[in-house]
Write a protein that holds these residues in place. Structure first.
Motif, PDB file in Angstrom:
ATOM      1  N   GLN A 245       0.804  -1.214   0.000  1.00 10.42           N
ATOM      2  CA  GLN A 245       0.000   0.000   0.000  1.00 10.42           C
ATOM      3  C   GLN A 245       0.846   1.277   0.000  1.00 10.42           C
ATOM      4  O   GLN A 245       0.302   2.374  -0.108  1.00 10.42           O
ATOM      5  CB  GLN A 245      -0.939   0.011   1.204  1.00 10.42           C
ATOM      6  CG  GLN A 245      -2.026  -1.061   1.130  1.00 10.42           C
ATOM      7  CD  GLN A 245      -3.057  -0.913   2.231  1.00 10.42           C
ATOM      8  OE1 GLN A 245      -2.870  -0.129   3.157  1.00 10.42           O
ATOM      9  NE2 GLN A 245      -4.133  -1.671   2.148  1.00 10.42           N
ATOM     10  N   SER A 246       2.150   1.130   0.126  1.00  9.27           N
ATOM     11  CA  SER A 246       3.010   2.320   0.197  1.00  9.27           C
ATOM     12  C   SER A 246       3.796   2.563  -1.088  1.00  9.27           C
ATOM     13  O   SER A 246       4.537   3.538  -1.180  1.00  9.27           O
ATOM     14  CB  SER A 246       3.994   2.197   1.367  1.00  9.27           C
ATOM     15  OG  SER A 246       4.883   1.108   1.173  1.00  9.27           O
ATOM     16  N   VAL A 247       3.649   1.686  -2.073  1.00  9.27           N
ATOM     17  CA  VAL A 247       4.388   1.843  -3.327  1.00  9.27           C
ATOM     18  C   VAL A 247       3.416   2.058  -4.482  1.00  9.27           C
ATOM     19  O   VAL A 247       2.211   1.793  -4.361  1.00  9.27           O
ATOM     20  CB  VAL A 247       5.284   0.623  -3.631  1.00  9.27           C
ATOM     21  CG1 VAL A 247       6.268   0.380  -2.514  1.00  9.27           C
ATOM     22  CG2 VAL A 247       4.441  -0.607  -3.890  1.00  9.27           C
ATOM     23  N   SER A 248       3.929   2.545  -5.582  1.00  6.41           N
ATOM     24  CA  SER A 248       3.148   2.670  -6.813  1.00  6.41           C
ATOM     25  C   SER A 248       3.956   2.110  -7.969  1.00  6.41           C
ATOM     26  O   SER A 248       5.186   2.007  -7.890  1.00  6.41           O
ATOM     27  CB  SER A 248       2.782   4.135  -7.081  1.00  6.41           C
ATOM     28  OG  SER A 248       3.946   4.914  -7.274  1.00  6.41           O
ATOM     29  N   LEU A 249       3.265   1.736  -9.021  1.00  6.08           N
ATOM     30  CA  LEU A 249       3.901   1.186 -10.220  1.00  6.08           C
ATOM     31  C   LEU A 249       3.783   2.213 -11.338  1.00  6.08           C
ATOM     32  O   LEU A 249       2.680   2.559 -11.756  1.00  6.08           O
ATOM     33  CB  LEU A 249       3.231  -0.128 -10.624  1.00  6.08           C
ATOM     34  CG  LEU A 249       3.726  -0.765 -11.925  1.00  6.08           C
ATOM     35  CD1 LEU A 249       5.191  -1.180 -11.811  1.00  6.08           C
ATOM     36  CD2 LEU A 249       2.862  -1.966 -12.306  1.00  6.08           C
ATOM     37  N   LEU A 250       4.927   2.703 -11.804  1.00  3.14           N
ATOM     38  CA  LEU A 250       4.967   3.700 -12.880  1.00  3.14           C
ATOM     39  C   LEU A 250       5.378   3.017 -14.176  1.00  3.14           C
ATOM     40  O   LEU A 250       6.470   2.456 -14.273  1.00  3.14           O
ATOM     41  CB  LEU A 250       5.951   4.819 -12.538  1.00  3.14           C
ATOM     42  CG  LEU A 250       6.078   5.950 -13.559  1.00  3.14           C
ATOM     43  CD1 LEU A 250       4.761   6.694 -13.715  1.00  3.14           C
ATOM     44  CD2 LEU A 250       7.195   6.902 -13.168  1.00  3.14           C
ATOM     45  N   ILE A 251       4.489   3.069 -15.160  1.00  4.05           N
ATOM     46  CA  ILE A 251       4.758   2.460 -16.465  1.00  4.05           C
ATOM     47  C   ILE A 251       4.850   3.571 -17.498  1.00  4.05           C
ATOM     48  O   ILE A 251       3.909   4.353 -17.671  1.00  4.05           O
ATOM     49  CB  ILE A 251       3.657   1.450 -16.832  1.00  4.05           C
ATOM     50  CG1 ILE A 251       3.718   0.258 -15.853  1.00  4.05           C
ATOM     51  CG2 ILE A 251       3.796   0.985 -18.267  1.00  4.05           C
ATOM     52  CD1 ILE A 251       2.704  -0.810 -16.121  1.00  4.05           C
ATOM     53  N   THR A 252       5.988   3.661 -18.177  1.00  2.88           N
ATOM     54  CA  THR A 252       6.257   4.745 -19.122  1.00  2.88           C
ATOM     55  C   THR A 252       6.615   4.169 -20.481  1.00  2.88           C
ATOM     56  O   THR A 252       7.460   3.276 -20.579  1.00  2.88           O
ATOM     57  CB  THR A 252       7.420   5.628 -18.632  1.00  2.88           C
ATOM     58  OG1 THR A 252       7.175   6.042 -17.286  1.00  2.88           O
ATOM     59  CG2 THR A 252       7.574   6.850 -19.512  1.00  2.88           C
ATOM     60  N   VAL A 253       5.976   4.684 -21.521  1.00  6.50           N
ATOM     61  CA  VAL A 253       6.323   4.312 -22.896  1.00  6.50           C
ATOM     62  C   VAL A 253       7.304   5.348 -23.425  1.00  6.50           C
ATOM     63  O   VAL A 253       7.042   6.552 -23.365  1.00  6.50           O
ATOM     64  CB  VAL A 253       5.077   4.235 -23.790  1.00  6.50           C
ATOM     65  CG1 VAL A 253       5.465   3.827 -25.203  1.00  6.50           C
ATOM     66  CG2 VAL A 253       4.071   3.246 -23.221  1.00  6.50           C
ATOM     67  N   VAL A 254       8.438   4.867 -23.932  1.00 11.19           N
ATOM     68  CA  VAL A 254       9.537   5.756 -24.339  1.00 11.19           C
ATOM     69  C   VAL A 254       9.903   5.485 -25.793  1.00 11.19           C
ATOM     70  O   VAL A 254       9.916   4.335 -26.239  1.00 11.19           O
ATOM     71  CB  VAL A 254      10.774   5.528 -23.438  1.00 11.19           C
ATOM     72  CG1 VAL A 254      11.881   6.507 -23.798  1.00 11.19           C
ATOM     73  CG2 VAL A 254      10.403   5.668 -21.970  1.00 11.19           C
ATOM     74  N   ASP A 255      10.189   6.555 -26.531  1.00 11.06           N
ATOM     75  CA  ASP A 255      10.670   6.427 -27.907  1.00 11.06           C
ATOM     76  C   ASP A 255      12.192   6.412 -27.901  1.00 11.06           C
ATOM     77  O   ASP A 255      12.829   7.380 -27.477  1.00 11.06           O
ATOM     78  CB  ASP A 255      10.146   7.599 -28.755  1.00 11.06           C
ATOM     79  CG  ASP A 255      10.760   7.604 -30.153  1.00 11.06           C
ATOM     80  OD1 ASP A 255      10.794   6.534 -30.780  1.00 11.06           O
ATOM     81  OD2 ASP A 255      11.207   8.680 -30.603  1.00 11.06           O
ATOM     82  N   TYR A 256      12.761   5.308 -28.377  1.00  8.00           N
ATOM     83  CA  TYR A 256      14.219   5.160 -28.396  1.00  8.00           C
ATOM     84  C   TYR A 256      14.812   5.987 -29.534  1.00  8.00           C
ATOM     85  O   TYR A 256      14.295   6.008 -30.658  1.00  8.00           O
ATOM     86  CB  TYR A 256      14.589   3.687 -28.575  1.00  8.00           C
ATOM     87  CG  TYR A 256      16.070   3.449 -28.824  1.00  8.00           C
ATOM     88  CD1 TYR A 256      16.976   3.470 -27.762  1.00  8.00           C
ATOM     89  CD2 TYR A 256      16.551   3.206 -30.107  1.00  8.00           C
ATOM     90  CE1 TYR A 256      18.328   3.261 -27.984  1.00  8.00           C
ATOM     91  CE2 TYR A 256      17.897   2.992 -30.333  1.00  8.00           C
ATOM     92  CZ  TYR A 256      18.780   3.027 -29.270  1.00  8.00           C
ATOM     93  OH  TYR A 256      20.118   2.818 -29.493  1.00  8.00           O
ATOM     94  N   ASP A 257      15.891   6.685 -29.232  1.00  8.07           N
ATOM     95  CA  ASP A 257      16.601   7.481 -30.244  1.00  8.07           C
ATOM     96  C   ASP A 257      18.099   7.324 -30.006  1.00  8.07           C
ATOM     97  O   ASP A 257      18.611   7.689 -28.957  1.00  8.07           O
ATOM     98  CB  ASP A 257      16.196   8.961 -30.144  1.00  8.07           C
ATOM     99  CG  ASP A 257      16.610   9.750 -31.380  1.00  8.07           C
ATOM    100  OD1 ASP A 257      17.663   9.428 -31.959  1.00  8.07           O
ATOM    101  OD2 ASP A 257      15.871  10.665 -31.765  1.00  8.07           O
ATOM    102  N   ARG A 258      18.792   6.778 -30.996  1.00  4.27           N
ATOM    103  CA  ARG A 258      20.217   6.504 -30.845  1.00  4.27           C
ATOM    104  C   ARG A 258      21.041   7.784 -30.758  1.00  4.27           C
ATOM    105  O   ARG A 258      22.059   7.856 -30.066  1.00  4.27           O
ATOM    106  CB  ARG A 258      20.712   5.657 -32.020  1.00  4.27           C
ATOM    107  CG  ARG A 258      22.169   5.229 -31.913  1.00  4.27           C
ATOM    108  CD  ARG A 258      22.619   4.547 -33.201  1.00  4.27           C
ATOM    109  NE  ARG A 258      21.841   3.352 -33.450  1.00  4.27           N
ATOM    110  CZ  ARG A 258      22.164   2.147 -32.952  1.00  4.27           C
ATOM    111  NH1 ARG A 258      23.232   2.015 -32.174  1.00  4.27           N
ATOM    112  NH2 ARG A 258      21.436   1.110 -33.228  1.00  4.27           N
ATOM    113  N   VAL A 259      20.589   8.846 -31.434  1.00  3.34           N
ATOM    114  CA  VAL A 259      21.397  10.053 -31.537  1.00  3.34           C
ATOM    115  C   VAL A 259      20.950  11.133 -30.550  1.00  3.34           C
ATOM    116  O   VAL A 259      21.716  11.607 -29.726  1.00  3.34           O
ATOM    117  CB  VAL A 259      21.362  10.611 -32.980  1.00  3.34           C
ATOM    118  CG1 VAL A 259      22.198  11.874 -33.080  1.00  3.34           C
ATOM    119  CG2 VAL A 259      21.862   9.550 -33.968  1.00  3.34           C
TER     120      VAL A 259
END
Length: 387
Positions: A245-259
């Motif tokens: 009950q003291s934690v949360s789950l953060l889910i993030t979608v990220v766009d990968y960029d090599r440069v």
């Protein structure tokens, strides 16, 4: 000791579900502006391949006109295409309009699950741009199309179609006895285009958060040039029951960029302190231990603008800039040393620099030597290369 009360776990989950509406009502009272609610009916006709939507009524709409009323109507359309927008009739001077109007969208069943249904409520104005009152975004994948869904939703501020970031589907499973939280990232749909070519290279990051700090993290593989990636990848976190009950789950979608550095597309945060669909998903997981619960979620904008990704991107740019400065300083210093050596060979210098015999530190210690600012720049350059 060490024994988890499964009955208590289920009761906690059910308790969260039962009191979710109470929490939302209390939060609404604290809000500065309540926009109202909309009641609708959604069903799918498998014979004609029509998505049938009925706008029933709106209640307690925000007053947009000077007289304390509004002239509301509702726009109905599907994302991401927006090819066909439909509208209800305008109801004059009321905050509680009753519509009872039905609309049909011809769309194959194989395509409908990837759409998001939008109900956008506007205030009609004859002489100026119509005022936005609020909207409801309803991912079709969250609806059981085998049945008729009738529901009432609270209106949210209209963010604009350009702020639609996409949807993500994942399952949660928690086993209290072992303290294992398992997340299966299934797929994402209609992700925002982040690259110049109109695509993205998405991957998903998962992080367990406590008091705003990240305590555990994992990530999926990268799916190249894909706005509808399919993952089906499983991850497990160790999460003892006393911390659930003291934690949360953060889910993030990220766009990968090599440069240029990776760019976050959107995020979803679940936990006991969440609200709406995020709280419901977390509560369902606790109410049914050992059973995976899969749901779709609409991505939201990143809360923290100074994210870790931005920090690392800026740090990389700074490192590159300092490296270039250090390189320029080194070239300037070597040029100065060559001139000094040339002067020494002709007998007009107090010291000489033979290749491989003296270091910069030795030169600085010799009397009569003054490299000035160049000497400090050389030291900075060497420190930069060492770091």
């Amino acid at each position: 000791q060490g024994v988890v009360d499964l009955k208590a776990t289920e009761d906690d989950g059910k308790h969260l579900i039962e009191h979710e509406h109470i929490q939302q009502e209390e939060a609404n009272k604290k809000k500065k502006k309540f926009l109202g609610s909309i009641k609708y009916k959604v069903e799918y006709d498998f014979v004609t391949s029509n998505l049938v939507v009925t706008i029933i009524e709106c209640k307690d709409l925000a007053a947009m006109d000077i007289g304390g009323t509004s002239d509301p109507y509702v726009k109905i359309y599907l994302l991401p295409d927006k090819k066909r927008k439909q509208e209800t009739k305008i109801h004059r001077k009321t905050l509680n309009p009753v519509f009872n109007e039905t609309f049909k969208f011809l769309i194959p069943y194989g395509d409908v699950m990837g759409k998001t249904l939008i109900f956008a409520v506007y205030d009609f104005d004859r002489f100026s741009k119509h005022d936005e009152i609020g909207e409801v975004r309803l991912p079709i994948c969250n609806i059981d199309l085998a049945t008729v869904e009738i529901a009432t939703k609270e209106l949210q501020s209209i963010a604009g179609d350009g702020h639609y970031l996409g949807d993500i589907c994942f399952s949660l499973r928690y086993v209290p006895n072992t303290g294992k939280l398992t997340i299966i990232i299934l797929e994402a749909k209609n992700l925002k285009k982040m690259d110049v070519g109109g695509l993205s290279d998405p991957y998903v990051k998962m992080a367990l958060m406590q008091n705003g700090k990240r305590i555990r993290k994992k990530k999926t593989t990268i799916k190249k040039c894909n706005l509808n990636p399919y993952y089906n990848e499983s991850f497990t976190f160790d999460l003892p029951f006393e911390y659930i009950q003291s934690v949360s789950l953060l889910i993030t979608v990220v766009d990968y960029d090599r440069v240029g550095g990776n760019e976050p597309i959107g995020e979803v945060e679940l936990g006991c302190m969440a609200r709406g669909a995020e709280l419901r998903h977390w509560s369902d997981m606790l109410a049914t231990p050992r059973r995976p619960i899969a749901k779709w979620h609409t991505l939201k904008e990143i809360k923290n603008t100074r994210s870790g990704l931005d920090f690392f991107r800026k740090r990389a740019a700074l490192t590159k800039a300092l490296s270039m400065e250090a390189s320029d300083a080194t070239k300037s210093a070597m040029s100065s040393l060559k001139k000094t050596k040339s002067v020494d060979e002709s007998g007009r210098s107090r010291f000489s620099v033979s290749s491989g015999s003296s270091s910069l530190a030795d030169i600085r210690e010799q009397p009569g030597t003054n490299l000035g600012s160049q000497g400090s720049e050389i030291e900075m350059g060497s420190l930069q290369r060492e770091s």
